[in-house]
Design an enzyme around this catalytic site. Structure first.
Site, mmCIF file in Angstrom:
data_model
loop_
_atom_site.group_PDB
_atom_site.id
_atom_site.type_symbol
_atom_site.label_atom_id
_atom_site.label_comp_id
_atom_site.label_asym_id
_atom_site.label_seq_id
_atom_site.Cartn_x
_atom_site.Cartn_y
_atom_site.Cartn_z
ATOM 1 N N ALA A 107 0.775 -1.248 0.000
ATOM 2 C CA ALA A 107 0.000 0.000 0.000
ATOM 3 C C ALA A 107 0.805 1.297 0.000
ATOM 4 C CB ALA A 107 -0.962 0.005 1.177
ATOM 5 N N PRO A 109 3.121 4.418 -1.012
ATOM 6 C CA PRO A 109 2.856 5.458 -0.013
ATOM 7 C C PRO A 109 1.379 5.707 0.296
ATOM 8 C CG PRO A 109 3.406 6.447 -2.116
ATOM 9 C CD PRO A 109 3.553 4.976 -2.308
ATOM 10 N N GLY A 110 0.457 5.095 -0.443
ATOM 11 C CA GLY A 110 -0.938 5.247 -0.042
ATOM 12 C C GLY A 110 -1.875 5.748 -1.125
ATOM 13 N N GLY A 111 -1.410 5.821 -2.370
ATOM 14 C CA GLY A 111 -2.275 6.311 -3.452
ATOM 15 C C GLY A 111 -3.545 5.486 -3.580
ATOM 16 N N LYS A 112 -3.383 4.172 -3.684
ATOM 17 C CA LYS A 112 -4.574 3.320 -3.866
ATOM 18 C C LYS A 112 -5.392 3.278 -2.573
ATOM 19 C CE LYS A 112 -2.675 1.605 -7.811
ATOM 20 N NZ LYS A 112 -1.377 2.250 -7.583
ATOM 21 N N GLU A 130 1.919 -2.381 4.493
ATOM 22 C CA GLU A 130 3.184 -2.203 3.773
ATOM 23 C C GLU A 130 4.261 -2.989 4.507
ATOM 24 O OE1 GLU A 130 4.437 -0.887 0.904
ATOM 25 O OE2 GLU A 130 6.377 -1.536 1.684
ATOM 26 N N ASP A 174 -1.177 -4.344 -5.488
ATOM 27 C CA ASP A 174 -0.513 -3.437 -6.427
ATOM 28 C C ASP A 174 0.967 -3.821 -6.352
ATOM 29 O OD1 ASP A 174 -0.283 -1.282 -8.184
ATOM 30 O OD2 ASP A 174 0.117 0.131 -6.563
ATOM 31 N N CYS A 227 2.718 -1.550 -12.718
ATOM 32 C CA CYS A 227 2.938 -0.405 -13.623
ATOM 33 C C CYS A 227 3.947 -0.838 -14.681
ATOM 34 C CB CYS A 227 3.374 0.835 -12.856
ATOM 35 S SG CYS A 227 4.916 0.645 -11.978
#
Ligand code: SAM
Length: 446
Positions: A107, A109-112, A130, A174, A227
């Site tokens: 997770a 830095p926390g975008g999703k 994380e 992710d 990505c």
């Protein structure tokens, strides 16, 4: 910028699916995008173009200094790569329970995670995990500032989730990947890439998903994303999950700007065709059978004491729908409806943030915590002082300066354009700056 690795050029050039535009587009400037926190007062982004695949998100015409934007520090928006915001479209298209239990496994830095928190908007609960300790601290900060009480932050290896059998309705992985989507802005990613590294990533990704699989409910969804563009880390992994773990790929209809994966599996944001740096996302529904869901064990509540008399908390925190616990000297608030599930997580995982920190018990009363002020769901109407931009930045830098004389003594919230930034303790002719040291702006703000 260094050149693309030869093997990368070779595979992309021979891959009809990716198209010739990709190599050219990867040398162009990446779009800048942000997602607003709809529960907070944000800077005005309305003159920018909206992103059609995500709620409350915009492409910015130019890159502002986020650090020098006071409302950025209050969790009012999150700079996020536009392609990865496609998660919002996916979440809205899935048939999940009204109050889902969600895990974001990789997770930081926390975008999703902040996107998922906005999607839930107080429903269900989110565990944001994380594995790397330093990165987990950044995740904690971003989750705290986003301001939802139904979130927990953990610092665990994926294999630890094996203990939470059938706990989650939705698991987002992710995955760490070879990062071909980072080639645009990150020279290091170009240098690091090799075919050998791609196969190392594939092995790691399969291990991660296999480790967490037991914690997903039968019928629950795994959202898998990277990505990167190569089929080994994407479509082939989806097939591997279906065949080896027991799942079924679910097709989610996409916008024209997103491109279906090879053999129609998953969805790509491909630079040159989609305004993104590069993103792949696919959904797999778990079909394999499961034993009983994890229950609360004997070690639950360890170190936690339930607070029965909440009278001293009145005026500090909204008391409805909350349960309060004391841990050492700290008061924690968790949603009452999720008490049992919070305790199950507390019992089985390494917690970094468990509910909202209301404050600390002190002889003279409560010392309120920054976490409480960030939580738009729980905060009350406190004595406040609103600062203009220059002073707001000084405050966020950790400075102290003279304030108007009519401000009450004691704990006062500092706001900017009406949104909370943090606490001060006003002591008449000066104030103690209580903005957390680890969050302070370090750059010269003159
Ligand atoms: N989801 C994040 C977001 O939207 O802000 C980005 C996550 S990044 C693509 C992948 C994350 O996986 C990194 O934070 C990295 O530390 C973590 N990671 C690296 N190795 C891992 C492993 N073996 N198991 C689980 N997570 C790992």
């Amino acid at each position: 910028m260094v050149n693309f690795p030869d093997d990368f050029i070779k595979y992309v050039s021979n891959d009809e699916h990716l198209g010739k535009e990709l190599l050219k587009a990867l040398d162009e400037v990446a779009p800048i995008s942000i997602r607003k926190n709809p529960r907070k007062i944000t800077p005005n982004f309305e003159n920018n173009r909206m992103i059609e695949w995500c709620k409350d998100a915009y492409f910015l015409k130019e890159r502002p200094s986020f650090t020098l934007t006071p409302l950025f520090h209050a969790g009012t928006f999150y700079p996020q790569e536009a392609g990865s915001m496609f998660l919002d479209t996916i979440l809205r298209s899935l048939d999940v329970p009204t109050n889902p239990v969600v895990l974001d496994l990789c997770a930081a830095p926390g975008g999703k995670s902040t996107l998922i928190a906005s999607f839930l908007d107080g429903r269900g609960m989110l565990v944001a995990n994380e594995v790397i300790n330093q990165r987990a601290k950044v995740l904690r900060e971003n989750i705290s500032k986003w301001g939802y009480a139904n979130t927990i932050v953990t610092n665990n290896d994926p294999s630890d989730f094996n203990r939470l059998e059938g706990f989650f309705d939705l698991v987002v992985v992710d995955a760490p990947c070879s990062g071909e989507g980072m080639f645009r802005k990150d020279e290091h990613a170009r240098n690091e890439w090799s075919l050998q590294n791609v196969s190392l990533c594939v092995g790691r990704q399969r291990r991660i998903v296999a480790d967490v699989w037991n914690s997903l409910k039968e019928g629950g969804y795994l959202i898998y994303s990277t990505c990167t563009f190569n089929p080994h880390e994407n479509e082939e992994n989806v097939k591997w999950i279906e065949e080896n773990l027991g799942g079924q790929y679910i097709d989610v209809s996409t916008l024209n700007t997103f491109v279906k994966g090879r053999n129609g599996v998953g969805n790509y944001g491909i630079p040159g065709r989609t305004e993104t740096e590069g993103f792949y996302i696919a959904v797999i529904q778990k079909t394999s059978e499961l034993g009983k869901r994890v229950t609360l064990g004997k070690n639950a509540n360890k170190g936690l004491l339930r607070i029965k008399d909440t009278t001293p908390l009145k005026g500090w925190v909204k008391l409805e729908n909350s349960s309060f616990f004391s841990w050492n000297n700290t008061i924690l608030d968790i949603p009452t409806a999720w008490e049992k599930d919070y305790l199950i997580v507390q019992e089985n995982l390494h917690i970094i943030k468990w509910g909202v920190v209301v404050g600390e018990h002190a002889r003279k009363g409560l010392i309120p915590d920054h976490d409480l002020l960030m939580c738009h769901q729980l905060r009350e109407n406190y004595a406040s002082v609103d600062l203009q931009e220059k002073e707001a930045l000084q405050y966020l830098h950790g400075d102290t300066f003279a304030l108007e004389s009519n401000i009450s003594n004691g704990f006062v919230q500092v706001t900017h354009e009406g949104e909370s930034l943090g606490w001060i303790k006003n002591i008449g002719n000066r104030f103690n700056n209580l903005y957390p040291k680890e969050y302070r702006i370090r750059m010269n703000i003159q």
